[in-house]
Design an enzyme around this catalytic site. Structure first.
Site, PDB file in Angstrom:
ATOM      1  NE  ARG A  95      11.102  13.161   5.380  1.00  0.00           N
ATOM      2  CZ  ARG A  95      12.276  13.343   4.797  1.00  0.00           C
ATOM      3  NH1 ARG A  95      13.169  12.368   4.761  1.00  0.00           N
ATOM      4  NH2 ARG A  95      12.582  14.486   4.219  1.00  0.00           N
ATOM      5  N   GLY A  96       9.336  12.742   2.198  1.00  0.00           N
ATOM      6  CA  GLY A  96      10.232  13.213   1.145  1.00  0.00           C
ATOM      7  C   GLY A  96       9.570  12.965  -0.191  1.00  0.00           C
ATOM      8  CB  ALA A  97       8.710  15.213  -2.997  1.00  0.00           C
TER       9      ALA A  97
ATOM     10  NE  ARG B 116       3.092  14.510   4.104  1.00  0.00           N
ATOM     11  CZ  ARG B 116       4.359  14.859   4.363  1.00  0.00           C
ATOM     12  NH1 ARG B 116       5.346  13.991   4.141  1.00  0.00           N
ATOM     13  NH2 ARG B 116       4.658  16.082   4.782  1.00  0.00           N
TER      14      ARG B 116
ATOM     15  CG  ASP C 111       7.907  18.636  -0.631  1.00  0.00           C
ATOM     16  OD1 ASP C 111       8.735  19.441  -0.165  1.00  0.00           O
ATOM     17  OD2 ASP C 111       7.791  17.457  -0.230  1.00  0.00           O
TER      18      ASP C 111
ATOM     19  CG  ASN D 215      11.680  22.361   0.109  1.00  0.00           C
ATOM     20  OD1 ASN D 215      11.547  21.185  -0.211  1.00  0.00           O
ATOM     21  ND2 ASN D 215      12.659  22.788   0.893  1.00  0.00           N
ATOM     22  CE  LYS D 216       8.865  19.737   5.727  1.00  0.00           C
ATOM     23  NZ  LYS D 216       7.447  19.329   5.900  1.00  0.00           N
TER      24      LYS D 216
HETATM   25  C1  LIG Z   1      13.884  15.287  -1.718  1.00  0.00           C
HETATM   26  S1  LIG Z   1      12.574  16.322  -1.489  1.00  0.00           S
HETATM   27  C2  LIG Z   1      12.266  16.145   0.198  1.00  0.00           C
HETATM   28  C3  LIG Z   1      11.328  17.220   0.665  1.00  0.00           C
HETATM   29  O1  LIG Z   1      10.267  16.620   1.416  1.00  0.00           O
HETATM   30  C4  LIG Z   1      10.322  17.163   2.721  1.00  0.00           C
HETATM   31  O2  LIG Z   1       9.059  17.269   3.300  1.00  0.00           O
HETATM   32  P1  LIG Z   1       8.546  16.094   4.275  1.00  0.00           P
HETATM   33  O3  LIG Z   1       9.698  15.690   5.134  1.00  0.00           O
HETATM   34  O4  LIG Z   1       7.390  16.751   5.047  1.00  0.00           O
HETATM   35  O5  LIG Z   1       8.057  14.994   3.355  1.00  0.00           O
HETATM   36  C5  LIG Z   1      10.933  18.523   2.523  1.00  0.00           C
HETATM   37  O6  LIG Z   1      10.038  19.445   1.953  1.00  0.00           O
HETATM   38  C6  LIG Z   1      12.048  18.170   1.581  1.00  0.00           C
HETATM   39  O7  LIG Z   1      12.628  19.230   0.902  1.00  0.00           O
END
Ligand SMILES: CSC[C@H]1O[C@H](OP(=O)(O)O)[C@H](O)[C@@H]1O
EC number: 5.3.1.23
Length: 352
Positions: free
Chosen positions: A52-54, A95, A241, A251-252
């Site tokens: 996960r993580g954009a 996603r 994101d 973002n989160k």
């Molecule tokens: C480096 S951007 C990572 C970004 O992604 C996370 O979401 P997720 O863990 O659900 O993929 C979160 O928004 C982070 O800021």
């Protein structure tokens, strides 16, 4: 030489034959790797947040296209592009919010269109996926320098979710700025939101920072207001994101609230993201699709129900911070202060 952990933490790897993912659902107590051989397996891993993580999602999707090409060439060499379409659609459906996923798929699709018929495309597509991966890490190191240059020495910073090596090709976006600022002696300490419900902060960010020997204190999101009120924070530094053409940033979940608190308490707010996170087709934040995830993530903890039976849940995975609450957007191409449609277009070289 004292190499830092971030040099070794790789959420996404190509083994030479397979896509290897560090299963982030098992961290921090277990480091388990999954080896994937198909695009559908890759899409499930993205959907289920193995990775996960954009930016990490974008890099992973690029390798997923390579896996698809290998099977398509074996199955139907005369029509390998057509044989890949279902896989590309499956990856695109994994996603909805992180635009890096769609940027990577479009980028790989454009290369597919340029490659010759009758030649196995796998090797060329793999070279491009590795280039995307390498460029992401290089961009993160540049953003680390650019973001650190904005931070005056002395106070701690607050971050949200995980934006480190685990959320990118390596080093990190917001956490990359924090790594660079700490290395320059600009920040003595990091406060990290635990980040309910998936706990990316307590499980992932704390894990990365402890390995880098960077002092980190976790807090419940609800404590952020008091922390800022005590004047202990100079910047809130987060990732993104998807960033719209006017600078609104998704973002989160919980980021928007932090931005309001920061503005109220005179704390500056920094968004750190590569330009592959900027969606110039989205005029403003209202155009950004917000992923709704399963209620069990809120109702349960580590797979055990903690909520009262009969209670439901609302679980948006992201929220949108309006550009007017953002003091700086840091990208690998430069910094945009007080983002708006005009300076975002300048950054992206778009016609205003
Ligand atoms: C480096 S951007 C990572 C970004 O992604 C996370 O979401 P997720 O863990 O659900 O993929 C979160 O928004 C982070 O800021």
């Amino acid at each position: 030489m004292n190499t830092h952990a971030h040099d070794s933490i790789r959420a996404v790897q190509w083994t030479g034959t397979h896509l290897r993912l560090l299963d982030q659902r098992r961290l921090p107590h277990e480091s388990v790797y999954l080896d994937l051989d198909t695009a559908p397996e890759t899409a499930v891993a993205i959907r289920d947040m193995v990775v996960r993580g954009a930016p990490a999602i974008g890099v992973t999707a690029a390798y997923g296209v390579v896996l698809s090409a290998r099977h398509a060439w074996t199955r139907d060499p005369a029509h390998w592009r057509d044989a890949m379409q279902a896989d590309l659609d499956t990856l695109a459906a994994s996603r909805p919010t992180a635009v890096n996923l769609f940027w990577a798929l479009d980028h790989m699709r454009r290369l597919m269109d340029r490659l010759p018929d009758g030649v196995d495309p796998t090797a060329e597509l793999l070279l491009e996926a590795e280039r995307i991966h390498h460029d992401d890490i290089e961009g993160n190191r540049r953003m680390g320098e650019l973001g650190a240059a904005l931070i005056e020495p002395g106070k701690a910073v607050l971050t949200h979710c995980n934006t480190g090596s685990l959320a990118t090709g390596g080093y990190g976006t917001a956490l990359g700025v924090i790594r660079s600022a700490y290395a320059k002696g600009l920040i003595p300490h990091v406060f990290a939101d635990e980040t309910r419900p998936w706990l990316q902060g307590s499980r992932l960010t704390a894990w990365e920072l402890v390995q880098d020997r960077i002092p980190v204190s976790l807090l419940c999101e609800g404590a952020a207001a008091s922390l800022m009120r005590e004047g202990r924070i100079s910047w809130v530094i987060v990732g993104a994101d998807r960033i719209a053409a006017n600078g609104d940033a998704a973002n989160k979940i919980g980021t928007y609230g932090l931005a309001i608190l920061a503005r109220h308490h005179g704390v500056r707010f920094m968004v750190v993201a590569p330009t592959t996170t900027i969606d110039m087709e989205a005029a403003d934040g209202s155009a950004i699709p917000i992923e709704q995830r399963g209620t069990e993530e809120v109702l349960e903890l580590a797979g055990k129900r903690v909520a009262a039976d009969g209670a439901g849940a609302w679980n948006p995975a992201f929220d949108v911070t309006p550009a007017e609450l953002i003091d700086a957007i840091v990208t690998e191409k430069g910094v945009v202060a007080q983002p708006d449609q005009e300076n975002m277009a300048l950054l992206m070289g778009a016609k205003t």
